[in-house]
Design a protein around this motif. Structure first.
Motif, mmCIF file in Angstrom:
data_model
loop_
_atom_site.group_PDB
_atom_site.id
_atom_site.type_symbol
_atom_site.label_atom_id
_atom_site.label_comp_id
_atom_site.label_asym_id
_atom_site.label_seq_id
_atom_site.Cartn_x
_atom_site.Cartn_y
_atom_site.Cartn_z
ATOM 1 N N VAL A 1 0.866 -1.177 0.000
ATOM 2 C CA VAL A 1 0.000 0.000 0.000
ATOM 3 C C VAL A 1 0.906 1.232 0.000
ATOM 4 C CG1 VAL A 1 -1.704 1.310 1.326
ATOM 5 C CG2 VAL A 1 -1.869 -1.181 1.185
ATOM 6 N N PRO A 2 0.665 2.220 -0.855
ATOM 7 C CA PRO A 2 1.541 3.400 -0.924
ATOM 8 C C PRO A 2 1.732 4.046 0.434
ATOM 9 C CG PRO A 2 0.009 3.407 -2.754
ATOM 10 C CD PRO A 2 -0.419 2.270 -1.857
ATOM 11 N N ILE A 3 2.958 4.465 0.711
ATOM 12 C CA ILE A 3 3.285 5.004 2.022
ATOM 13 C C ILE A 3 2.493 6.281 2.308
ATOM 14 C CG2 ILE A 3 5.241 6.443 1.328
ATOM 15 C CD1 ILE A 3 6.652 5.239 3.883
ATOM 16 N N LYS A 4 2.131 7.037 1.271
ATOM 17 C CA LYS A 4 1.333 8.250 1.483
ATOM 18 C C LYS A 4 -0.052 7.890 2.027
ATOM 19 C CE LYS A 4 -0.133 12.550 -0.730
ATOM 20 N NZ LYS A 4 -1.507 12.512 -0.193
ATOM 21 N N VAL A 5 -0.635 6.810 1.523
ATOM 22 C CA VAL A 5 -1.951 6.375 1.994
ATOM 23 C C VAL A 5 -1.868 5.931 3.455
ATOM 24 C CG1 VAL A 5 -3.794 4.669 1.690
ATOM 25 C CG2 VAL A 5 -2.702 5.710 -0.313
ATOM 26 N N VAL A 6 -0.822 5.168 3.779
ATOM 27 C CA VAL A 6 -0.629 4.710 5.155
ATOM 28 C C VAL A 6 -0.441 5.903 6.081
ATOM 29 C CG1 VAL A 6 0.839 3.349 6.704
ATOM 30 C CG2 VAL A 6 0.358 2.528 4.391
ATOM 31 N N SER A 7 0.344 6.877 5.644
ATOM 32 C CA SER A 7 0.593 8.079 6.438
ATOM 33 C C SER A 7 -0.711 8.824 6.718
ATOM 34 C CB SER A 7 1.575 8.992 5.704
ATOM 35 O OG SER A 7 1.860 10.141 6.469
ATOM 36 N N GLU A 8 -1.577 8.917 5.715
ATOM 37 C CA GLU A 8 -2.855 9.609 5.891
ATOM 38 C C GLU A 8 -3.755 8.861 6.866
ATOM 39 O OE1 GLU A 8 -4.278 9.817 1.920
ATOM 40 O OE2 GLU A 8 -3.118 11.614 1.401
ATOM 41 N N ARG A 9 -3.759 7.533 6.803
ATOM 42 C CA ARG A 9 -4.598 6.758 7.716
ATOM 43 C C ARG A 9 -4.130 6.923 9.165
ATOM 44 N NH1 ARG A 9 -8.109 3.122 5.518
ATOM 45 N NH2 ARG A 9 -8.116 1.774 7.362
ATOM 46 N N LEU A 10 -2.818 7.025 9.358
ATOM 47 C CA LEU A 10 -2.280 7.163 10.700
ATOM 48 C C LEU A 10 -2.362 8.592 11.232
ATOM 49 C CD1 LEU A 10 0.946 4.950 10.423
ATOM 50 C CD2 LEU A 10 -1.283 4.314 11.349
ATOM 51 N N GLY A 11 -2.572 9.557 10.344
ATOM 52 C CA GLY A 11 -2.620 10.951 10.774
ATOM 53 C C GLY A 11 -1.249 11.539 11.012
ATOM 54 N N HIS A 12 -0.231 11.004 10.314
ATOM 55 C CA HIS A 12 1.125 11.545 10.451
ATOM 56 C C HIS A 12 1.235 12.896 9.741
ATOM 57 C CE1 HIS A 12 3.228 7.431 11.345
ATOM 58 N NE2 HIS A 12 2.621 7.953 12.393
ATOM 59 N N SER A 13 2.198 13.694 10.162
ATOM 60 C CA SER A 13 2.372 15.021 9.587
ATOM 61 C C SER A 13 2.797 14.958 8.133
ATOM 62 C CB SER A 13 3.399 15.815 10.397
ATOM 63 O OG SER A 13 4.632 15.102 10.483
ATOM 64 N N ASN A 14 3.577 13.939 7.776
ATOM 65 C CA ASN A 14 4.003 13.766 6.388
ATOM 66 C C ASN A 14 4.518 12.343 6.171
ATOM 67 O OD1 ASN A 14 7.039 13.736 6.893
ATOM 68 N ND2 ASN A 14 6.484 15.736 7.749
ATOM 69 N N PRO A 15 4.572 11.869 4.923
ATOM 70 C CA PRO A 15 5.025 10.506 4.641
ATOM 71 C C PRO A 15 6.465 10.231 5.077
ATOM 72 C CG PRO A 15 3.823 11.393 2.771
ATOM 73 C CD PRO A 15 4.053 12.538 3.723
ATOM 74 N N ALA A 16 7.290 11.283 5.149
ATOM 75 C CA ALA A 16 8.683 11.086 5.554
ATOM 76 C C ALA A 16 8.749 10.572 6.992
ATOM 77 C CB ALA A 16 9.462 12.392 5.420
ATOM 78 N N PHE A 17 7.881 11.081 7.852
ATOM 79 C CA PHE A 17 7.847 10.605 9.231
ATOM 80 C C PHE A 17 7.434 9.142 9.274
ATOM 81 C CE2 PHE A 17 5.649 9.780 13.241
ATOM 82 C CZ PHE A 17 6.613 10.196 14.155
ATOM 83 N N THR A 18 6.450 8.786 8.457
ATOM 84 C CA THR A 18 6.003 7.394 8.393
ATOM 85 C C THR A 18 7.134 6.488 7.937
ATOM 86 O OG1 THR A 18 3.824 8.231 7.761
ATOM 87 C CG2 THR A 18 4.202 5.870 7.478
ATOM 88 N N MET A 19 7.870 6.927 6.926
ATOM 89 C CA MET A 19 8.966 6.124 6.402
ATOM 90 C C MET A 19 10.052 5.923 7.457
ATOM 91 S SD MET A 19 11.167 6.700 2.910
ATOM 92 C CE MET A 19 9.665 6.516 1.942
ATOM 93 N N THR A 20 10.352 6.988 8.225
ATOM 94 C CA THR A 20 11.363 6.880 9.279
ATOM 95 C C THR A 20 10.913 5.917 10.368
ATOM 96 O OG1 THR A 20 12.118 9.150 8.877
ATOM 97 C CG2 THR A 20 12.683 8.165 10.994
ATOM 98 N N THR A 21 9.645 6.005 10.743
ATOM 99 C CA THR A 21 9.118 5.159 11.816
ATOM 100 C C THR A 21 9.091 3.696 11.426
ATOM 101 O OG1 THR A 21 7.730 6.995 12.565
ATOM 102 C CG2 THR A 21 7.163 4.791 13.364
ATOM 103 N N TYR A 22 8.787 3.431 10.157
ATOM 104 C CA TYR A 22 8.631 2.050 9.709
ATOM 105 C C TYR A 22 9.725 1.637 8.724
ATOM 106 C CZ TYR A 22 4.220 2.601 12.033
ATOM 107 O OH TYR A 22 3.268 2.840 12.997
ATOM 108 N N GLN A 23 10.921 2.174 8.942
ATOM 109 C CA GLN A 23 12.023 1.850 8.040
ATOM 110 C C GLN A 23 12.419 0.374 8.122
ATOM 111 O OE1 GLN A 23 15.571 4.015 9.181
ATOM 112 N NE2 GLN A 23 14.964 4.052 11.335
ATOM 113 N N HIS A 24 12.057 -0.294 9.253
ATOM 114 C CA HIS A 24 12.377 -1.708 9.373
ATOM 115 C C HIS A 24 11.559 -2.556 8.396
ATOM 116 C CE1 HIS A 24 8.797 -1.011 11.778
ATOM 117 N NE2 HIS A 24 8.555 -2.321 11.801
ATOM 118 N N VAL A 25 10.460 -1.987 7.865
ATOM 119 C CA VAL A 25 9.644 -2.715 6.904
ATOM 120 C C VAL A 25 10.153 -2.504 5.484
ATOM 121 C CG1 VAL A 25 7.285 -3.001 6.014
ATOM 122 C CG2 VAL A 25 7.655 -2.436 8.416
ATOM 123 N N ILE A 26 10.832 -1.382 5.252
ATOM 124 C CA ILE A 26 11.222 -0.970 3.904
ATOM 125 C C ILE A 26 12.182 -1.938 3.211
ATOM 126 C CG2 ILE A 26 12.202 0.902 2.531
ATOM 127 C CD1 ILE A 26 9.502 1.502 3.871
#
Length: 243
Positions: A189-214
């Protein structure tokens, strides 16, 4: 000096540690596999908190957001919920707080099974309150049997007890949020969509938080591109050359 001043600032040249380069174990997100999540939801299906657990796993909502959710925030006709407030504990006193940022105030789409579970829970909650002669004063989705708001600590404790005798990795209630994000990212699922569902400030924060999945996603992307290129090369060699 005579005025008690020092000539050099002792913190000049000091560089604060960057948690992104040396993340602590305490801050590292933990999550369940799809198999573990399914086993937990099956085992707790008869629990009074079953729908609460399922909604949290299905949306990645924070604990306070789930407990602050009102029935008016759920739109069964469109399959979406509005997340605008949270129920938090200050000391041991409960208080409602409006989510402060535009990204944290969000709409999230639900799957049909979760919507059906919410509809069934609404009927059960209404019957319980009517039988007890109580009211849901705040219109909350999740309450105590007497209609009062659930305390966040109570929910976390119930979650801990529910998983204690199951063959699943021990996680915190908040890790249901991480589970939601990790499962979606692993399913591409695109990281931007995941970021929006979580209510993160931006996709970069989501990517940093879940870098272990990348890393696994990177391998999948490389394999997919290699296959695309191989398919194209095969088609090119089979294509007749114009005279």
């Amino acid at each position: 000096t005579a005025h008690g001043l020092i000539a050099i600032n002792p913190i000049d040249g000091v560089r604060p540690p960057d948690p992104r380069t040396r993340p602590s174990d305490r801050r590292r997100a933990r999550s369940w596999t799809a198999t573990e999540l399914g086993a937990f939801l099956d085992a707790t299906a008869a629990s009074r908190h079953a729908t609460l657990f399922r909604l949290t796993a299905a949306t990645g909502m924070r604990r306070g957001e789930v407990l602050g959710l009102r029935w008016d925030d759920i739109h069964f006709d469109t399959g979406r919920i509005e997340i605008t407030q949270a129920l938090i504990s200050v000391g041991y006193q409960l208080t409602f707080t409006r989510l402060k940022t535009r990204t944290s105030r969000r709409n999230v789409t639900l799957d049909p099974d979760t919507l059906a579970a919410l509809a069934a829970w609404r009927r059960r909650q209404s019957a319980e309150l009517e039988a007890a002669g109580e009211m849901n004063e705040h219109g909350l989705v999740f309450t105590r049997p007497d209609g009062q708001p659930l305390h966040p600590h109570t929910v976390s404790q119930a979650f801990g007890r529910a998983q204690r005798h199951l063959e699943v990795t021990a996680i915190r209630f908040h890790d249901l949020r991480h589970t939601h994000a990790s499962l979606l990212l692993r399913d591409r699922v695109p990281i931007k969509v995941v970021s929006e569902r979580l209510g993160h400030s931006n996709p970069a924060f989501t990517m940093t938080t879940y870098q272990h999945v990348i890393p696994g996603m990177q391998e999948d992307a490389a394999a997919t591109f290699g296959q695309l290129l191989a398919d194209y090369s095969t088609e090119s060699t089979e294509r007749p050359v114009a005279a």
